[in-house]
Scaffold this motif. Structure first.
Motif, PDB file in Angstrom:
ATOM      1  N   GLY A 167      14.870  -2.673   7.346  1.00  0.00           N
ATOM      2  CA  GLY A 167      14.027  -1.505   7.529  1.00  0.00           C
ATOM      3  C   GLY A 167      12.636  -1.699   6.967  1.00  0.00           C
ATOM      4  N   GLY A 168      12.449  -2.753   6.147  1.00  0.00           N
ATOM      5  CA  GLY A 168      11.178  -2.975   5.465  1.00  0.00           C
ATOM      6  C   GLY A 168      10.055  -3.457   6.360  1.00  0.00           C
ATOM      7  N   SER A 169       8.867  -3.541   5.786  1.00  0.00           N
ATOM      8  CA  SER A 169       7.639  -3.855   6.515  1.00  0.00           C
ATOM      9  C   SER A 169       7.611  -5.300   6.996  1.00  0.00           C
ATOM     10  N   PHE A 170       7.242  -5.476   8.276  1.00  0.00           N
ATOM     11  CA  PHE A 170       6.965  -6.792   8.848  1.00  0.00           C
ATOM     12  C   PHE A 170       5.495  -6.818   9.205  1.00  0.00           C
ATOM     13  N   TYR A 171       4.769  -7.812   8.722  1.00  0.00           N
ATOM     14  CA  TYR A 171       3.323  -7.811   8.940  1.00  0.00           C
ATOM     15  C   TYR A 171       2.788  -9.240   9.002  1.00  0.00           C
ATOM     16  N   VAL A 225      11.629   0.982   3.237  1.00  0.00           N
ATOM     17  CA  VAL A 225      10.627   1.681   4.041  1.00  0.00           C
ATOM     18  C   VAL A 225       9.852   0.665   4.879  1.00  0.00           C
ATOM     19  N   GLY A 226       9.604   1.019   6.145  1.00  0.00           N
ATOM     20  CA  GLY A 226       8.783   0.157   6.989  1.00  0.00           C
ATOM     21  C   GLY A 226       7.310   0.422   6.752  1.00  0.00           C
ATOM     22  N   PHE A 227       6.808   1.520   7.293  1.00  0.00           N
ATOM     23  CA  PHE A 227       5.415   1.910   7.111  1.00  0.00           C
ATOM     24  C   PHE A 227       5.327   3.424   6.993  1.00  0.00           C
ATOM     25  N   SER A 228       4.473   3.889   6.086  1.00  0.00           N
ATOM     26  CA  SER A 228       4.195   5.311   6.011  1.00  0.00           C
ATOM     27  C   SER A 228       3.356   5.727   7.212  1.00  0.00           C
ATOM     28  N   VAL A 229       3.624   6.932   7.735  1.00  0.00           N
ATOM     29  CA  VAL A 229       2.796   7.504   8.794  1.00  0.00           C
ATOM     30  C   VAL A 229       2.366   8.890   8.326  1.00  0.00           C
ATOM     31  N   ARG A 236       6.027   3.946   0.338  1.00  0.00           N
ATOM     32  CA  ARG A 236       5.160   2.801   0.539  1.00  0.00           C
ATOM     33  C   ARG A 236       5.989   1.738   1.238  1.00  0.00           C
ATOM     34  N   GLY A 237       5.389   0.981   2.130  1.00  0.00           N
ATOM     35  CA  GLY A 237       6.124  -0.040   2.849  1.00  0.00           C
ATOM     36  C   GLY A 237       6.858  -0.979   1.914  1.00  0.00           C
ATOM     37  N   GLY A 238       8.136  -1.258   2.239  1.00  0.00           N
ATOM     38  CA  GLY A 238       8.924  -2.175   1.421  1.00  0.00           C
ATOM     39  C   GLY A 238       9.697  -1.513   0.306  1.00  0.00           C
ATOM     40  N   ASP A 239       9.407  -0.242   0.007  1.00  0.00           N
ATOM     41  CA  ASP A 239      10.124   0.458  -1.054  1.00  0.00           C
ATOM     42  C   ASP A 239      11.581   0.703  -0.671  1.00  0.00           C
ATOM     43  N   ALA A 240      12.427   0.796  -1.681  1.00  0.00           N
ATOM     44  CA  ALA A 240      13.840   1.110  -1.446  1.00  0.00           C
ATOM     45  C   ALA A 240      14.030   2.603  -1.248  1.00  0.00           C
TER      46      ALA A 240
END
Length: 357
Positions: A331-335, A207-211, A192-196
């Protein structure tokens, strides 16, 4: 890969993992609202209205970018999010800007001129590896559309070198600015986005984003073949591709069979956050990030297409923001709202000193 290419990639894969777009501007998640209240001083109504305006601003800016041609000098959203400012070098185009719903600003330099100078610096990085390496003390450079200049950030002992580089790519004193920084940027390392997650059971990124078949993160987190695991040691997958340094800071980790890929972002203390698209935000827009060290924090976009000189080499096509981060958040999510923007690359300063990333 430039930001536009990264967003095109997200546009292609996000709908598959996250489902059909939702009315993002009218359904901000409570955790996003809370972060925007804390970091931007906005209540729920103000935050919702601001994100809606920022989405509309994208169309206005692109329309004027096309219609004003070579006179286009960049665009930005005001600090309060209420005004779309569009720079033009031809005063005769001011009425056209106003008619489109934006506020005109008469500038001396076209955006294309400043971008060409920045590209020339990027080419120096490519052809002369040591010219802009960290030993030169040039931390980063980017086009500041509000100042209508190319900005170079340098250590105190490297300002003269920065000025010489600006002159080398054809800029005069009124077309660039050298800012002094205290330190060089770093990429201290962290479905999940933001997870370690851990790289080779050692360094940590987010994590950035799941695909559809894995997840994206920062390129500096690992290279092709590196193993990705949970912090508890369970296998997540293997780095299939990675770009860093160069035209992006981006990686793709192919997940092992059985991995659950969630089309959401870790809300850290609240429910998961939604992702419904990948519309790129403009300068001045609100932006948030989710990371495994400090959770969710928000700020605003300061510049697009920035080049940053890390110890490992230069990275082009980055977005400069006022959002803070700490090691492990990278590496985490930017939104923005519920629109995916990119992944966290690196920066200077930290959470306590409100650095830039």
């Amino acid at each position: 890969m430039e930001l536009t290419g990264f967003l095109a990639f997200l546009a292609a894969v996000l709908p598959l993992a996250y489902g059909a777009p939702a009315p993002a501007a009218n359904s901000l998640h409570p955790e996003i609202l809370a972060a925007m209240k804390r970091d931007l001083g906005l209540d729920a109504g103000q935050a919702t209205a601001r994100v809606a305006r920022e989405l509309l601003a994208v169309d206005v800016i692109e329309q004027l970018r096309s219609s004003t041609g070579d006179s286009f000098a960049g665009a930005w959203i005001s600090e309060d999010g209420a005004t779309i400012n569009v720079g033009v070098t031809d005063e005769a185009l001011a009425a056209e800007v106003t008619a489109a719903g934006a506020t005109p600003a008469i500038m001396a330099n076209s955006l294309s001129k400043l971008q060409e100078a920045k590209l020339a610096l990027d080419n120096l990085n490519t052809s002369q590896a040591k010219t802009l390496s960290t030993s030169s003390g040039i931390a980063a450079y980017y086009v500041d559309v509000v100042a209508n200049k190319l900005v170079l950030e340098a250590l105190s002992g490297s300002t003269a070198h920065a000025e010489a580089l600006a002159a080398q790519v054809g800029l005069v004193a009124s077309e660039f600015e050298v800012l002094t920084v205290a330190e060089m940027p770093t990429t201290l390392a962290t479905v999940r986005g933001g997870d370690a997650y851990l790289i080779n059971r050692a360094a940590r990124c987010s994590v950035g984003f799941s695909v559809t078949t894995g997840f994206v993160s920062a390129g500096h987190c690992g290279t092709a073949g590196s193993a990705a695991t949970t912090t508890a040691g369970a296998s997540l997958g293997t780095f299939s591709g990675s770009v860093f340094p160069g035209s992006a800071d981006m990686s793709y980790i192919r997940a092992v069979t059985g991995t659950t890929l969630s089309g959401q972002i870790n809300g850290y203390g609240a429910a998961n956050l939604p992702v419904s698209g990948s519309t790129a935000s403009g300068v001045g827009a609100s932006i948030c990030r989710s990371g495994s060290t400090t959770g969710i924090h928000c700020g605003t976009v300061g510049a697009l297409g920035a080049t940053v000189n890390y110890a490992e080499g230069s990275v082009t096509g980055l977005t400069r923001t006022s959002v803070c981060d700490e090691p492990g958040d990278l590496g985490g999510s930017f939104y923005s709202g519920s629109q995916a923007q990119s992944v966290t690359s690196g920066g200077s300063g930290d959470y306590s000193s409100r650095g830039t990333i």
